[in-house]
Design an enzyme around this catalytic site. Structure first.
Site, PDB file in Angstrom:
ATOM      1  N   HIS A 165     -17.196   7.685  -5.700  1.00 38.42           N
ATOM      2  CA  HIS A 165     -16.796   6.141  -5.900  1.00 38.42           C
ATOM      3  C   HIS A 165     -17.961   5.347  -6.305  1.00 38.42           C
ATOM      4  O   HIS A 165     -17.889   4.666  -7.061  1.00 38.42           O
ATOM      5  CB  HIS A 165     -16.687   6.159  -4.352  1.00 38.42           C
ATOM      6  CG  HIS A 165     -15.894   4.502  -4.370  1.00 38.42           C
ATOM      7  ND1 HIS A 165     -14.504   4.242  -4.886  1.00 38.42           N
ATOM      8  CD2 HIS A 165     -16.137   3.369  -4.323  1.00 38.42           C
ATOM      9  CE1 HIS A 165     -14.245   3.059  -4.650  1.00 38.42           C
ATOM     10  NE2 HIS A 165     -15.287   2.490  -4.440  1.00 38.42           N
ATOM     11  N   HIS A 190      -7.916   0.972  -4.574  1.00 36.56           N
ATOM     12  CA  HIS A 190      -7.837   0.864  -3.358  1.00 36.56           C
ATOM     13  C   HIS A 190      -6.961   1.967  -2.775  1.00 36.56           C
ATOM     14  O   HIS A 190      -6.173   1.599  -1.876  1.00 36.56           O
ATOM     15  CB  HIS A 190      -7.767  -0.631  -2.610  1.00 36.56           C
ATOM     16  CG  HIS A 190      -9.122  -1.055  -1.932  1.00 36.56           C
ATOM     17  ND1 HIS A 190      -9.164  -1.717  -0.677  1.00 36.56           N
ATOM     18  CD2 HIS A 190     -10.234  -0.645  -1.983  1.00 36.56           C
ATOM     19  CE1 HIS A 190     -10.400  -1.675  -0.337  1.00 36.56           C
ATOM     20  NE2 HIS A 190     -11.033  -1.015  -1.200  1.00 36.56           N
TER      21      HIS A 190
END
Lengths: 765, 230
Positions: A61, A107
């Site tokens: 990420h 998300h």
């Protein structure tokens, strides 16, 4: 010993911290090679705190380790690009000293286990990325994917995500102006939740998150640091599994009111000139914000965790550094102007604390009071992260599905009446109006929304000018699954076509690459080919990529999601007079099709909805033709010739025409269409095939439109005329005719999703 | 004429109200900070939409205690005109300037759309520029807009002609009273007994520009201008 070695040696394990064992290293997601790299960088065994820091920064990420080599192949430059990838958000100039900052972010993982907070905090994070560039957010968009709405769990996720997006953006007061939602069993258990924010700034107020100035104080601003979200970045970098639900506490909780305070305070801070840099404490919290700002400025920093305001007692440096508590910012102020910073924050009732400073020594150092608990040699902490280029091989399944001869699929008996098929498609949750969704979003606050959700692209005027922005998110995951390169090309082109339909010139994109586990060759193949297709399309259309987000490991126990490289596009409408809507609005107008139908049927919504088939090749994408189409369309719009323009996409020409008739419930006009010219094309491909490069326009001057189209070598043909209120929609082909009342189409298009969502379904969520 | 627009920390329609007054009405406007006891000699006070202090407890419950509201309450009691929009309406009810309360929408969802409002009375300083029975198109955007009061209060409001706007005709049925949030008797806006405080859930400041779909809300500002400057 040199001074530096002394300090490195001064790092000692804290009492109570776990010992570094192979199991602990594995738990932190580091491979043996990566751990060896860490040892080489430090010249010793890391402390628990250091292991945590590296685990977060080297997570997929934060580090983009599987995608960085591919991302480098995307075009990122143009004369109007003020800030490309690598910052909190990309920035483009729109003239008159004004600029637009924009970015999209995912998300997905948090939303899969806690849809409301997962989606809400996704909105919060992307807002902060934009206002930390000095831009005032003016619009939000999103791109959502869920499994089938038949599943109670999917309905729970869908409803929760929509409410989370709405409640957060509504409270902060930023209109959500566009979005797309699609449903497919491939996303079961792993929804896609991408949020995009667009902000407006004066070029001279652009600020970058680059730490500089030895002795400048580093200030933590906003919410106190708690134990929520610890290791969120790592969580986002692994496959979802049956155990993921247990990681629900890793999902943060949003506080949009504090966000609103941070927004106003941050813009005031930036305008005051009292700060050097500002960055959101987003994924990997304090760790990534401080390390990234230091790395960009090529300076050292030191941070004392005992000075960070915390929510609960007894938090360790490890927890403080890795917390992802929301609504926090890290600011580098100018030395001597701390009071000014403090008074602006006090005005907005925000807490702030000096927690460290910029230092000359090239180290990243964390102390707990006087004790050094972590120390890395400068920017190597960020730059030493390895990158990977795994094996790539297309899956046999994708090859097999793509080569399926879908034209041989027998028609269902009901299809003898194509009106039935049309109604089925209009009521497909993928095509039907998403009013149930966007009625929950404040779309009109800030009073700039000219075209809100439901149009081809959103249009937001730029106050104080005669111009507007056209904004759009787009991606057809089914296309990308069946052919990643072509699918990604189409995603860019369709976004561009949508922007052009509203009168906007496509300018630049932000992208959100949602893929599965890149260590699987078939997934890496998708990622590589989709990036290639995206680069080709962006080059052809002259729309550089100014930033974005990569979300990998979007898998559930039954496999990867469809590869979903979402495009978020910004276009510029030169004059408010050019703003064009999608629905027919003038009785008697000629309806002109720009572009040509083909016999293509592959990868269509028709096959999925009517036959339950995901197969065939997606339609061909001719990048030169797409560019010519956009040029022709914009010339006609700017010449004042076009009353409406609507892109042909999911569901094909018949669906596009029906949408033009019923999409705006305040102006519903019938139409009489004749497609018998294309007698060689099978009827179902003519009506429902998804050939690219097509736009339906209405005009009172079809000859002039045709002349412009010819000039750009774009096929154009008058296919009918707009009827009156209450007229039916008639579509004639060489083999028959659709003749359907507006009310039937209206019902199918507008009522489907609210009907589904108000019908109870049994089962566990 | 000077419009004082209150800015609570979570106000998000204050700027929209400012633009409507300055750009469309051509009058002065100033922002009134929630921590100050200073109304800047405003002729009219606007309580704008938003989420005053987050409104996690109950919309407007904290705002009524803010410093600026003490002055606004005094201003209203002296007969000063107050336009309370959306969150402002919620705050005005909490502060006792208007009767009743705004509860969570019956759908339990936030609702944003353009609604039709019927002018129920033109005999107020906020609606004197309209025709009685005229229908306006005005956006709404709220999660807590269900106007609620006891029967006696509702009867009194109606009897005294203090119901100013009603929601009119939902999709597909133009004749029936209808409300998008479950409001009692389809009430969208009311005035206090002295007639100088208007509370309304719809956003007239979002309906002042044909480019954005409607300028039907401008008349509310123009009515105040006509009355106050007369």
């Amino acid at each position: 010993m040199t001074q530096r070695q002394q300090q490195l040696n001064a790092v000692t394990p804290r009492s109570g911290d776990p010992a570094i064992t192979p199991a602990l290293i594995a738990e932190h997601g580091l491979t043996n090679d990566e751990y060896q790299r860490l040892l080489d960088m430090l010249g010793r065994e890391p402390t628990f705190t250091e292991l945590g820091i590296v685990s977060a920064l080297w997570s997929e990420h934060c580090s983009y380790k599987h995608s960085r080599p591919l991302l480098k192949t995307l075009p990122t430059k143009a004369p109007f690009v003020l800030q490309g990838p690598g910052e909190n958000a990309g920035v483009i100039s729109i003239g008159d000293g004004l600029a637009v900052a924009f970015k999209i972010e995912s998300h997905n993982h948090p939303s899969a286990v806690e849809p409301y907070q997962g989606a809400a905090t996704g909105v919060g994070g992307i807002l902060r990325d934009v206002f930390t560039m000095g831009a005032r957010p003016i619009a939000m968009l999103n791109s959502l994917r869920f499994g089938s709405l038949d599943s109670p769990r999917v309905r729970y996720l869908f409803a929760g995500v929509v409410k989370g997006i709405g409640d957060y953006g509504n409270c902060v007061g930023i209109p959500t102006v566009a979005g797309e939602v699609a449903f497919d069993p491939a996303y079961e258990g792993n929804p896609i939740v991408n949020a995009m924010c667009v902000g407006l700034l004066h070029e001279d107020e652009l600020i970058r998150a680059v730490a500089e100035g030895v002795g400048n104080p580093i200030i933590a601003v906003g919410a106190r640091t708690g134990r929520d979200g610890i290791h969120g970045a790592s969580f986002a970098s692994e496959d979802l599994s049956a155990q993921s639900e247990a990681k629900r506490p890793r999902v943060q909780v949003g506080d949009p009111f504090t966000e609103k305070l941070l927004l106003e305070a941050s813009l005031e801070l930036i305008r005051s000139g009292a700060i050097v840099a500002i960055q959101d404490m987003g994924a990997a919290g304090l760790t990534s914000s401080s390390a990234e700002m230091a790395a960009r400025g090529d300076v050292g920093v030191t941070i004392d965790t005992t000075r960070v305001p915390v929510r609960e007692e007894g938090m360790t440096p490890y927890e403080i550094l890795l917390s992802e508590s929301q609504e926090r910012m890290l600011v580098v102020a100018k030395r001597g102007r701390e009071d000014e910073v403090a008074s602006i924050l006090a005005k907005w009732d925000l807490t702030a604390a000096v927690i460290g400073e910029v230092i000359a020594e090239p180290v990243y150092r964390v102390t707990e009071g006087d004790r050094v608990v972590a120390e890395f040699p400068g920017i190597r902490l960020v730059t030493d992260c390895p990158t990977y280029t795994p094996d790539a091989r297309e899956s046999d399944e994708a090859v097999r599905l793509r080569s399926q001869n879908v034209n041989a699929i027998a028609e269902r008996p009901e299809e003898r009446d194509p009106a039935w098929t049309l109604e089925q498609l209009l009521s497909s949750p993928n095509i039907a109006a998403k009013t149930w969704v966007h009625r929950q979003y404040d779309t009109t606050v800030r009073t700039n929304t000219v075209i809100g959700p439901g149009g081809d692209a959103a249009v937001v005027r730029v106050r104080g000018t005669h111009r507007a922005l056209a904004l759009k998110t787009d991606c057809n995951g089914r296309y990308v699954y069946l052919d990643p390169r072509i699918g990604a090309q189409i995603a860019v082109c369709e976004a561009a076509r949508n922007v052009a339909c509203t009168g906007g010139r496509p300018m630049a994109i932000t992208n959100n690459l949602n893929f599965g586990n890149p260590r699987r060759p078939e997934v890496y193949f998708q990622l590589r080919e989709a990036t290639r297709g995206m680069a080709e399309a962006c080059n052809a259309l002259g729309t550089p990529v100014t930033g974005g987000n990569v979300s990998l490991y979007n898998e559930n126990p039954s496999g990867a999601v469809y590869p979903t490289p979402v495009i978020g596009m910004v276009g510029l409408i030169e004059s408010l007079d050019h703003i064009t809507r999608a629905h027919f609005e003038t009785e008697g107008d000629s309806i002109v099709l720009l572009g040509e139908p083909t016999s293509e049927l592959g990868a269509s919504e028709y096959l999925a909805r009517i036959h339950g088939v995901v197969g065939g090749a997606p339609p061909a994408c001719d990048l030169d033709a797409e560019r010519a189409l956009i040029d022709a369309l914009l010339e006609a719009i700017q010449g004042g010739l076009i009353h409406s323009a609507h892109d042909c996409s999911d569901g094909g020409l018949a669906v596009a025409l029906a949408e033009c008739c019923v999409m705006n419930r305040e102006v519903q006009l019938g139409a009489r269409i004749d497609l018998s010219h294309w007698r060689e094309i099978p009827t179902r491909a003519l009506l429902f095939g998804e050939a690219q490069g097509r736009v339906v326009v209405s005009t009172s001057m079809p000859d002039t439109v045709a002349t412009i189209a010819r000039k750009h070598r774009v096929p154009a043909r008058v296919i009918g005329s707009v009827g009156a209120v209450g007229d039916p929609v008639q579509i004639t082909t060489s083999s028959g005719r659709i003749n359907t009342p507006l009310a039937t189409l209206d019902e199918a298009y507008h009522e489907t999703i609210s009907r589904i969502m108000s019908t109870p379904v049994a089962g566990n969520i | 004429m000077k419009f004082g627009i209150v800015t609570f920390p979570g106000s998000n329609c204050d700027y929209d109200a400012y633009q409507a007054v300055v750009e469309k009405l051509g009058e002065d406007a100033t922002f009134l900070w929630h921590k100050d006891h200073d109304l800047h000699e405003s002729d009219v006070i606007v309580l704008p939409g938003g989420f005053s202090y987050g409104d996690y407890l109950r919309a407007g419950a904290i705002a009524r205690f803010s410093p600026v509201m003490q002055d606004v309450i005094g201003f209203a009691k002296r007969g000063g005109p107050v336009l309370a929009i959306c969150n402002g309406f919620q705050i005005a009810c909490e502060a006792g300037l208007l009767p009743g309360a705004l509860l969570r929408n019956t759908s339990l969802k936030f609702v944003c759309e353009t609604v039709r409002l019927r002018i129920e009375t033109t005999d107020t300083m906020f609606t004197n520029r309209y025709e009685r029975g005229a229908v306006l198109r005005v956006p709404i955007a709220h999660g807590d807009g269900r106007y609620t009061a006891d029967d006696a209060t509702l009867d009194k409001l109606e009897g005294e002609g203090r119901v100013v706007f009603r929601y009119l005709g939902g999709p597909g049925d133009a004749d029936e009273w209808w409300s998008p949030n479950g409001s009692m008797r389809s009430i969208a806006g009311i005035v206090n007994d002295a007639g100088n405080v208007l509370g309304m859930m719809p956003h007239p400041e979002r309906a002042v520009d044909p480019l954005l779909g409607s300028e039907d809300g401008l008349g509310i500002f123009e009515s105040m201008l006509a009355r106050v400057t007369a």
